[in-house]
Design a protein around this motif. Structure first.
Motif, PDB file in Angstrom:
ATOM      1  N   SER A   1      46.664  -7.162  57.112  1.00 26.87           N
ATOM      2  CA  SER A   1      46.890  -6.478  58.381  1.00 26.87           C
ATOM      3  C   SER A   1      47.584  -7.403  59.378  1.00 26.87           C
ATOM      4  O   SER A   1      48.502  -6.983  60.095  1.00 26.87           O
TER       5      SER A   1
ATOM      6  N   SER B   1      51.304  -6.966  60.925  1.00 27.83           N
ATOM      7  CA  SER B   1      51.483  -6.926  62.379  1.00 27.83           C
ATOM      8  C   SER B   1      52.523  -7.946  62.818  1.00 27.83           C
ATOM      9  O   SER B   1      53.363  -7.657  63.682  1.00 27.83           O
TER      10      SER B   1
ATOM     11  N   ILE C   1      51.803  -2.522  70.751  1.00 26.59           N
ATOM     12  CA  ILE C   1      50.438  -1.978  70.844  1.00 26.59           C
ATOM     13  C   ILE C   1      50.283  -0.770  69.932  1.00 26.59           C
ATOM     14  O   ILE C   1      49.296  -0.650  69.185  1.00 26.59           O
ATOM     15  N   ALA C   2      51.275   0.138  69.978  1.00 30.68           N
ATOM     16  CA  ALA C   2      51.202   1.328  69.121  1.00 30.68           C
ATOM     17  C   ALA C   2      51.247   0.941  67.643  1.00 30.68           C
ATOM     18  O   ALA C   2      50.506   1.488  66.816  1.00 30.68           O
TER      19      ALA C   2
ATOM     20  N   THR D   1      47.936  -0.703  66.547  1.00 28.67           N
ATOM     21  CA  THR D   1      46.902   0.340  66.417  1.00 28.67           C
ATOM     22  C   THR D   1      47.107   1.161  65.160  1.00 28.67           C
ATOM     23  O   THR D   1      46.154   1.464  64.421  1.00 28.67           O
ATOM     24  N   ALA D   2      48.366   1.526  64.906  1.00 29.05           N
ATOM     25  CA  ALA D   2      48.654   2.315  63.700  1.00 29.05           C
ATOM     26  C   ALA D   2      48.332   1.526  62.438  1.00 29.05           C
ATOM     27  O   ALA D   2      47.735   2.061  61.490  1.00 29.05           O
TER      28      ALA D   2
ATOM     29  N   ARG E   1      46.181  -0.844  62.116  1.00 30.97           N
ATOM     30  CA  ARG E   1      44.726  -0.972  61.974  1.00 30.97           C
ATOM     31  C   ARG E   1      44.120   0.308  61.410  1.00 30.97           C
ATOM     32  O   ARG E   1      43.227   0.284  60.558  1.00 30.97           O
ATOM     33  N   LEU E   2      44.613   1.447  61.897  1.00 28.42           N
ATOM     34  CA  LEU E   2      44.105   2.720  61.385  1.00 28.42           C
ATOM     35  C   LEU E   2      44.512   2.933  59.929  1.00 28.42           C
ATOM     36  O   LEU E   2      43.722   3.432  59.114  1.00 28.42           O
TER      37      LEU E   2
ATOM     38  N   ARG F   1      42.585   0.473  57.582  1.00 34.53           N
ATOM     39  CA  ARG F   1      41.122   0.517  57.590  1.00 34.53           C
ATOM     40  C   ARG F   1      40.550   0.953  56.246  1.00 34.53           C
ATOM     41  O   ARG F   1      39.617   0.319  55.730  1.00 34.53           O
TER      42      ARG F   1
END
Length: 489
Positions: free
Chosen positions: A7, A11, A192-193, A196-197, A199-200, A203
């Motif tokens: 991840s 990123s 940021i978007a 977040t994406a 991470r989702l 997951r």
């Protein structure tokens, strides 16, 4: 980089790509805006040089008027400070200008862009900037004729030095800051978007990684709860991977349980075999020791009886060792069924002949139910003979006199079904589940074996792609059945 998680690496790569894309977008936007501005300025001022060339102030009867040229150029540049006017010779040499001392960097201009502009080339057309060694700017140009002769060109730089200085100052104070802040804001929001994406999205992968790390083959269901089974059009690779891992974990768990069960069965077999070996060996040792100690006091009849008992115990040990060796060979995977076509009815009659005397001695009758036109089977003749021998041996030993031991053959189309039944007490309920998995008292009985007969039968039939089956309890003896494939025509 290798110390980062997937991840984090995704990123970082996304952040670099986002910044690169924002920079490229800003550069393209600035370049496109500049080119658009150049086209507009050049299109609006396209006829400016032609109007200057037609002015009567530039010439008299003696030709060009240098002072008039300088004065006109100075007036035009005062009216519009963004333009710079030059008088060029036919080969592009600068013959007249109003540039401040030291600002002129070239003494000639490439006339190829001038000819392109005059020929109607698509705008914007960039030409040499006389006040720069390598700069190129939009311009307006027109040929200059005196008395019908070509005297060169009027060359007007439309976005001159003064305009560049003013634009640079404005860019430094406003536009550049706006662009940089816009890029920073877009990059921040995109980062940021994206984080977040990521991470989702990752997951489920992190959960799967934790499940793999904590996987225990003895309790796979507790480590990885069942995932929804993907349908035929499922495109979520992580969900498919999770489902595949769940199935693999369950399969490993089942295999581990089966290995544990088989290991337990082997332990029980070893324990049973050890017990069965110890009993006859102890008896054999006892009788031989008695013969040794009492050899002088025993008469011939007693000595003979002791020897017969010892010999019987020796046979029992030998038969047990033979069965154990045969079972080990069958389970080793090295034994293969050498199939051939033969008549099962003839084989049954041959096996009956081996047991006729034993059956008559126990007051039993052997009966075979053989239908007409029974097809031959494809199997290993010696192995199937051993199967029938073991089953008939058990049936004869457990049938009370008078009684009948039956072997029924039935044509099933693709195979022949064989059933061996007796009229004995049947199989106790507590032995039914493990009858073919461990040595049993039913298979052992009072004969000279170790209870391995049914295990050998099952392993032989498994080598033929079949299996032994205990028929449901009918209250009248025990019945075992199996099927063999019919021979190909």
């Amino acid at each position: 980089m290798n110390r980062l998680t997937l991840s984090q690496r995704l990123s970082a790569v996304f952040a670099v790509l986002l910044l690169a894309c924002c920079g490229a977008s800003a550069w393209l936007q600035i370049a496109g805006s500049t080119r658009h501005e150049q086209e507009i300025v050049q299109r609006v001022s396209l006829d400016l040089a032609r109007q200057i060339a037609g002015s009567s102030q530039l010439m008299d009867k003696d030709g060009l008027r240098p002072q008039a040229v300088r004065r006109l150029f100075s007036q035009l540049m005062a009216v519009n400070p963004s333009v710079e006017v030059y008088l060029l010779g036919p080969q592009g040499r600068i013959m007249g200008n109003d540039a401040p001392p030291g600002h002129l960097k070239r003494d000639s201009v490439d006339i190829a862009p001038i000819r392109q502009l005059l020929a109607g080339a698509p705008l914007p057309v960039l030409g040499d900037d006389p006040r720069s060694l390598h700069g190129r700017k939009v311009f307006s140009a027109a040929p200059l004729y005196i008395d019908g002769r070509d005297h060169g060109y009027i060359y007007v730089v439309l976005m001159g030095e003064n305009r560049d200085a003013l634009a640079a100052d404005l860019n430094a104070n406003s536009t550049l800051h706006t662009i940089l802040w816009s890029i920073a804001l877009v990059a921040l929001l995109g980062l940021i978007a994206g984080l977040t994406a990521f991470r989702l999205i990752t997951r489920p992968l992190r959960k799967l990684t934790a499940a793999v790390r904590d996987f225990d083959s003895g309790d796979a269901a507790a480590v990885l709860p069942p995932a929804p089974r993907p349908n035929g059009g499922e495109r979520d690779e992580i969900l498919v991977l999770r489902q595949a891992f769940g199935q693999m974990a369950q399969r490993i768990s089942d295999q581990w349980a089966e290995l544990s069960r088989q290991d337990q069965q082997r332990r029980e077999i070893v324990a049973n075999i050890s017990h069965d070996l110890r009993t006859p060996l102890t008896s054999l040792h006892g009788y031989l020791e008695t013969l040794l100690l009492k050899a002088d006091t025993l008469d011939v009849a007693e000595r003979r009886r002791y020897l017969e008992i010892a010999l019987g115990q020796s046979r029992k040990v030998g038969r047990l060792a033979q069965e154990l060796f045969e079972l080990a060979r069958l389970e080793s995977g090295l034994v293969r069924a050498e199939k051939e076509n033969f008549s099962l009815a003839d084989l049954v009659q041959d096996v009956f002949q081996k047991f006729e005397l034993a059956a008559e001695a126990r007051g039993l009758r052997l009966h075979a139910d053989v239908p007409r036109a029974l097809p031959p089977v494809s199997a290993d003749l010696g192995m199937i003979e051993r199967v029938l021998t073991n089953l008939l041996d058990n049936a004869i030993r457990h049938s009370p006199a008078p009684g009948t031991v039956r072997v029924a053959l039935q044509n099933r189309g693709a195979g022949v079904r064989v059933q061996v039944s007796d009229e004995g007490p049947g199989i106790p309920a507590e032995l039914r589940e493990t009858l073919f998995e461990r040595p049993s008292a039913f298979s052992r009985g009072n004969h000279e074996g170790g209870g391995l007969g049914l295990l050998i039968v099952r392993r032989i039939l498994q080598l033929h792609g079949s299996d032994i089956r205990l028929e449901p309890d009918t209250g009248n003896g025990a019945a075992f059945s199996f099927e063999l494939a019919s021979a190909s025509p």
